[in-house]
Design a protein around this motif. Structure first.
Motif, PDB file in Angstrom:
ATOM      1  N   LYS A  13     -11.233   1.842   0.629  1.00  0.00           N
ATOM      2  CA  LYS A  13     -10.070   1.994  -0.232  1.00  0.00           C
ATOM      3  C   LYS A  13      -8.834   2.416   0.548  1.00  0.00           C
ATOM      4  O   LYS A  13      -7.713   2.273   0.068  1.00  0.00           O
ATOM      5  N   ASN A  14      -9.068   2.981   1.739  1.00  0.00           N
ATOM      6  CA  ASN A  14      -7.951   3.396   2.575  1.00  0.00           C
ATOM      7  C   ASN A  14      -8.409   3.403   4.020  1.00  0.00           C
ATOM      8  O   ASN A  14      -9.598   3.264   4.312  1.00  0.00           O
ATOM      9  N   TYR A  15      -7.442   3.561   4.884  1.00  0.00           N
ATOM     10  CA  TYR A  15      -7.753   3.648   6.308  1.00  0.00           C
ATOM     11  C   TYR A  15      -6.851   4.703   6.927  1.00  0.00           C
ATOM     12  O   TYR A  15      -5.640   4.750   6.648  1.00  0.00           O
ATOM     13  N   SER A  16      -7.427   5.543   7.799  1.00  0.00           N
ATOM     14  CA  SER A  16      -6.684   6.625   8.431  1.00  0.00           C
ATOM     15  C   SER A  16      -6.508   6.331   9.914  1.00  0.00           C
ATOM     16  O   SER A  16      -7.479   6.213  10.654  1.00  0.00           O
ATOM     17  N   TYR A  43      -1.686  -4.535   4.546  1.00  0.00           N
ATOM     18  CA  TYR A  43      -3.079  -4.972   4.598  1.00  0.00           C
ATOM     19  C   TYR A  43      -3.148  -6.476   4.343  1.00  0.00           C
ATOM     20  O   TYR A  43      -2.185  -7.096   3.877  1.00  0.00           O
ATOM     21  N   SER A  69       4.329  -1.013   3.226  1.00  0.00           N
ATOM     22  CA  SER A  69       4.497   0.253   2.526  1.00  0.00           C
ATOM     23  C   SER A  69       5.888   0.818   2.778  1.00  0.00           C
ATOM     24  O   SER A  69       6.616   0.374   3.677  1.00  0.00           O
ATOM     25  N   LEU A  89      -2.393   7.793   6.644  1.00  0.00           N
ATOM     26  CA  LEU A  89      -3.355   7.325   5.649  1.00  0.00           C
ATOM     27  C   LEU A  89      -2.751   6.186   4.834  1.00  0.00           C
ATOM     28  O   LEU A  89      -1.800   6.382   4.072  1.00  0.00           O
ATOM     29  N   CYS A  90      -3.309   5.002   5.001  1.00  0.00           N
ATOM     30  CA  CYS A  90      -2.844   3.807   4.284  1.00  0.00           C
ATOM     31  C   CYS A  90      -3.821   3.519   3.141  1.00  0.00           C
ATOM     32  O   CYS A  90      -4.992   3.210   3.378  1.00  0.00           O
ATOM     33  N   SER A  91      -3.345   3.633   1.899  1.00  0.00           N
ATOM     34  CA  SER A  91      -4.194   3.454   0.709  1.00  0.00           C
ATOM     35  C   SER A  91      -3.862   2.131   0.037  1.00  0.00           C
ATOM     36  O   SER A  91      -2.693   1.818  -0.206  1.00  0.00           O
ATOM     37  N   PRO A 132       0.835  -1.201   0.000  1.00  0.00           N
ATOM     38  CA  PRO A 132       0.000   0.000   0.000  1.00  0.00           C
ATOM     39  C   PRO A 132       0.872   1.255   0.000  1.00  0.00           C
ATOM     40  O   PRO A 132       2.098   1.171   0.061  1.00  0.00           O
TER      41      PRO A 132
END
Length: 248
Positions: free
Chosen positions: A192-195, A213, A227, A161-163, A141
């Motif tokens: 689609k992402n997580y903050s 993920y 990432s 923010l992980c996209s 990600p």
């Protein structure tokens, strides 16, 4: 007459002794031959058992000696025939070798065991080859900071923010890591992402952060590559920090 009888008794006794020695030798002969028999090949298996492994997964090679004799050691070999491990004997006739799945570690593996008789090593035949297939892990990600600052102060908030590059339906979990030991797992669904909201309260939160993920493949969760790292640098901080989680 007396001398003649004594001679016969001596010869009879001698023949009887030779017969007993021969009988004892013949009884020991099958045992001696059995030591020369080749040792049966062991059985090699993997745990957990999967048709395909993904990079980063842990795989245990298990070697089972199919004999009741005392084992003095085990050896494992990779696809090139090179010995990769030698394990001390196990009372339960099992040996294990743990490896992390990588593209380079894919291939066929074998194992063998050995025992010692009169100071000499007696090896078993090698096991049948066992193929370990490895595929690349899901793509990494992208991790970013919001707001992006060179220095953060006590009381600031920063969102990590992980996209995800995969379809939102595939992603089931996201994990955050920090070089000071932080590891947080959060179940997710259709995002689609997580903050990850980090509230800065002390200098102990300064460091390098990354995320990954999990997606379901072959009925099991498989972790993506991590990432690239981002740096959170905190100056003049008080001790302690709090974390809040928020989906987008």
């Amino acid at each position: 007459m007396i001398v003649y009888c004594l001679t016969i008794l001596f010869i009879s006794s001698l023949l009887s002794s030779q017969y007993n020695f021969l009988a004892a030798f013949l009884q020991l002969l099958p045992l001696a031959v059995s030591f020369a028999d080749p040792l049966p090949a062991p059985k090699l298996s993997t745990d957990p058992r999967h048709d395909v492994y993904y990079e980063g997964e842990c795989v245990t090679l298990k070697c089972l000696a199919l004999t009741k004799r005392k084992i003095d050691g085990f050896r494992f070999f990779n696809q090139t025939g090179e010995q990769i491990n030698q394990t001390a004997s196990f009372s339960n006739l099992n040996a294990e070798f743990k490896l992390t799945a990588t593209i380079a570690s894919a291939g066929e593996y074998t194992c063998m065991y050995f025992l010692k008789e009169s100071g000499q090593e007696i090896p078993s035949n090698r096991s049948l080859p066992l193929s370990v297939k490895v595929q690349a892990a899901p793509m990494a990600p992208t991790l970013s900071l919001d707001p992006q600052q060179q220095v953060y102060r006590p009381g600031n908030h920063v969102n990590l923010l992980c996209s995800f590059p995969s379809s939102p339906d595939d992603v089931k979990e996201v994990q955050y890591y920090a070089d000071f030991g932080l590891a947080v797992s959060i179940p997710v669904s259709n995002v689609k992402n997580y903050s990850f909201n980090l509230r800065i309260m002390g200098e102990e939160v300064s460091g390098s952060y990354s995320c990954a993920y999990f997606v379901n493949k072959a009925t099991r969760p498989v972790q993506s590559e991590r990432s690239r790292s981002v740096i959170v640098y905190v100056k003049n901080l008080e001790e302690g920090f709090q974390m809040d989680y928020r989906e987008e």
